[in-house]
Design an enzyme around this catalytic site. Structure first.
Site, short mmCIF file in Angstrom:
data_model
loop_
_atom_site.label_atom_id
_atom_site.label_comp_id
_atom_site.label_asym_id
_atom_site.label_seq_id
_atom_site.Cartn_x
_atom_site.Cartn_y
_atom_site.Cartn_z
N ASP A 308 40.54 17.68 36.16
CA ASP A 308 40.16 19.08 36.12
C ASP A 308 38.97 19.22 35.17
OD1 ASP A 308 40.17 21.85 36.46
OD2 ASP A 308 42.34 22.00 36.35
N GLU A 513 43.58 31.85 35.02
CA GLU A 513 44.06 30.83 34.08
C GLU A 513 44.66 31.45 32.81
OE1 GLU A 513 41.68 27.23 33.90
OE2 GLU A 513 40.52 27.90 35.63
#
Length: 657
Positions: A308, A513
């Site tokens: 990521d 997020e």
């Protein structure tokens, strides 16, 4: 002597000519050769620098044709909101991607780069693209074939901008709605998430019969490489805290969170992205047992594993505090391509040092590069490295917007319809003297789309091309109906204006997020006061725009009807299609709607399961056309009964006479 000299010259000429011919013919450039032969041919020619370059993915902000050539960079990405310019056209994107690609092609071996982008609910970074409902809404449809069509439409729009790789789908199983990424999850139920992996053949194409299990597959220039994420357990973190620790035994991890990866691998997913989160205290980016032993060796995944964004940095606490160790741990765990995204020289230098010191074996580097090249060969990048504008008309195409509209109406979940079952409010009449539309989300396309839209965190306002719910209402009602919009009216205004009914649209602002982590999950202000003011004075339907269930129990008795619309995207007409009865409500809750956050985490099947609305709940309605048909049929039956009765009476009278 002269003859011998001539013979030697001819022989030397033939040897040189043969050498030149062999130099020109390289098996890795020949599409007729098997892919494994091409990989072996190319890797035999690659230096360590060229191999490590292939393992490096950098952000477009630091990319250039020269950087691509000098460092042999394998991939470029656009982070959330990273674009060539405001409202960039398809041509702007294609030109940018091709500039980077030309740099790659000018390197010694001419290995094409692969450009990646988050396309998590349509081509969401790009202005004028179709924005589909976020995954939580698609989970409510229970329609894998619809999701597959969305994948195909998204692939076309992504390819329209010259991009060949998407960081989607997210196949997390969100077990706690306090998680800021819960809307990226199709459901709390792993079986639904597993069904929705049907988006992968939509993005990549259907794998051929008898295709080797675990091998990546992309069927052509109208398809893209997909990325299943985030491996593994990202939706199960403690208290729903983003990037936190998932505390669960191995059986639970494999049965709940790993489930959809089995399907994804069988469907030929090209890449898998590792999660920021940990499993029982071990960072996934450093978990060799799950990345190498299980994913690669047990499940036989043959595509490449990608980190990521700055994922290896987060192996240490604080992030980046021992970067060389992070590189060692991440690559050693089995990560093949690292999303750096900015400081690529440090990554390249550290990895080179670790290999030269025999801390990371060359076999690990070769495994990574072999996997990356396999995906590139399968995608046809070596044959068609440069993009063109042949698909530019696919961006925001009407057929795709129609598909998104269908997805919206199938995703809506009707939670309440009438204060009694005998007095439903929905569907609403289109012909009314005057109606009121209220709420912070009624006329805000950015709020309607949520996070990961144009900008990383999303934004407020008319951020792209689409139709707000207010705009859809105005076009749906009868021309004689007056539509009055007041975002947060007072009670007197509501009481004194003779409204027939009200539509109140409230919900969460956009987030992504960690910014979306929320331990309270209350309906943000002024939503509650708008609901109370309007619904206390007039018949109302409340439409909730949110990425997850929120606390609404105190307000439900005030509402005549309640609709969970999730984050529907750019096509507001999908909401009004169902509110006004052109189509019926069919959506089912993809996750449990709790009463209080004190109950969380609470999922279907739990021992103490006491929801406000249970998993799978959803009232249904018939389209008005169907209801009219049923009414007409009833009238016909009634009339037929009357005719028969009259005939019998007349017959009896005649006999008596």
């Amino acid at each position: 002597m002269a003859r011998q000299e001539t013979f030697c010259r001819c022989l030397l000429f033939l040897i040189c000519w043969t050498a030149i011919g062999e130099a020109k013919y390289m098996k890795y450039k020949d599409p007729r050769q098997p892919i494994n032969v091409r990989i072996k041919s190319l890797m035999s020619r690659m230096t360590l620098a060229e191999k490590i370059g292939q393992m490096t993915q950098i952000e477009r902000d630091v990319a250039s044709a020269q950087v691509m050539k000098d460092y042999f960079i394998g991939s470029v990405l656009s982070g959330g909101g990273s674009v060539p310019g405001p409202q960039a056209s398809a041509a702007d994107w294609v030109n940018m991607v091709n500039e980077f690609q030309e740099g790659s092609l000018s390197s010694r071996l001419g290995i094409p780069m692969i450009y990646g982008i988050d396309a998590v609910h349509g081509h969401n970074n790009v202005y004028n693209a179709t924005i589909f409902p976020h995954n939580i809404g698609l989970g409510a449809t229970r329609d894998p074939e619809l999701v597959k069509k969305i994948g195909a439409a998204t692939a076309l729009e992504v390819r329209a901008t010259g991009i060949a790789y998407v960081f989607a789908p997210c196949i997390a199983v969100c077990r706690d709605p306090r998680w800021g990424r819960c809307y990226e999850s199709y459901s709390e139920d792993h079986s639904i998430v597993r069904q929705m992996t049907e988006i992968i053949p939509g993005l990549q194409g259907d794998i051929p019969a008898n295709y080797r299990k675990g091998s990546p597959f992309v069927s052509g220039k109208e398809k893209v490489a997909a990325c299943a994420k985030h491996y593994v357990g990202d939706g199960g973190t403690h208290n729903g805290i983003n990037e936190n620790n998932t505390i669960i035994n191995r059986h639970g991890l494999l049965s709940i969170h790993m489930s959809a990866y089995y399907n994804s691998i069988i469907e030929g997913v090209s890449t898998i992205m590792v999660s920021y989160s940990s499993w029982n205290g071990v960072k996934m980016h450093a978990n060799a047992e799950l990345v190498t032993s299980y994913l690669k060796n047990t499940l036989h995944f043959r595509g490449f594993v990608i980190s990521d964004w700055q994922g290896i940095d987060r192996i240490t606490s604080p992030p980046g505090s021992n970067y060389t160790y992070s590189v060692q741990a991440g690559i050693g765990a089995g990560i093949d391509m690292v999303m750096v995204p900015y400081n690529y020289t440090q990554f390249i230098n550290d990895l080179t040092l670790l290999v030269n010191q025999n801390i990371i074996p060359m076999s690990r580097i070769d495994d990574a590069v072999r996997r990356i090249l396999r995906v590139k060969f399968i995608m046809g990048l070596f044959e068609n490295p440069l993009a063109d504008l042949s698909l530019s008309d696919q961006l925001g195409k009407k057929e795709h917007r129609d598909l998104a509209r269908e997805a919206v109406r199938k995703s809506l979940v009707l939670l309440k319809n009438g204060k009694s079952t005998n007095d439903p409010l929905l569907p609403l009449p289109k012909k009314a003297e005057k109606i009121l539309v209220s709420g912070s989300h009624a006329d805000n396309l950015g709020y309607q789309c949520g996070g990961w839209t144009i900008e990383w965190q999303g934004a407020s306002g008319n951020i792209t091309v689409g139709t707000t719910i207010l705009g859809a209402i105005k076009s749906a009602v009868d021309p004689s109906t007056e539509v009055v919009y007041s975002e947060n009216p007072d009670g007197n205004f509501v009481k004194d204006n003779g409204f027939s009914y009200a539509i109140v649209v409230v919900g969460e602002p956009p987030y992504t997020e960690t910014a979306g982590d929320n331990l309270e999950l209350t309906l943000p202000d002024p939503g509650p006061s708008t609901v109370q003011t309007v619904c206390s004075n007039i018949k109302c339907v409340v439409v909730i725009i949110s990425g997850r269930p929120v606390v609404i129990e105190p307000y439900v008795p005030l509402m005549d009807a309640l609709v969970a619309a999730w984050l529907p995207g750019s096509e507001g007409h999908g909401v009004t299609d169902v509110l006004f009865g052109d189509y019926g409500f069919t959506g089912k809750l993809p996750r449990t709607w709790f009463k209080s956050v004190d109950q969380l985490p609470m999922n279907v099947g739990d021992e103490h399961y006491d929801p406000l609305f249970p998993f799978g709940f959803g009232l249904t309605t018939e389209p008005k056309a169907a209801r009219l048909s049923q009414s007409a049929a009833a009238i016909v039956r009634k009339d037929a009964y009357l005719v028969v009765s009259l005939f019998l009476c007349a017959s009896v009278a005649w006999i008596v006479y």
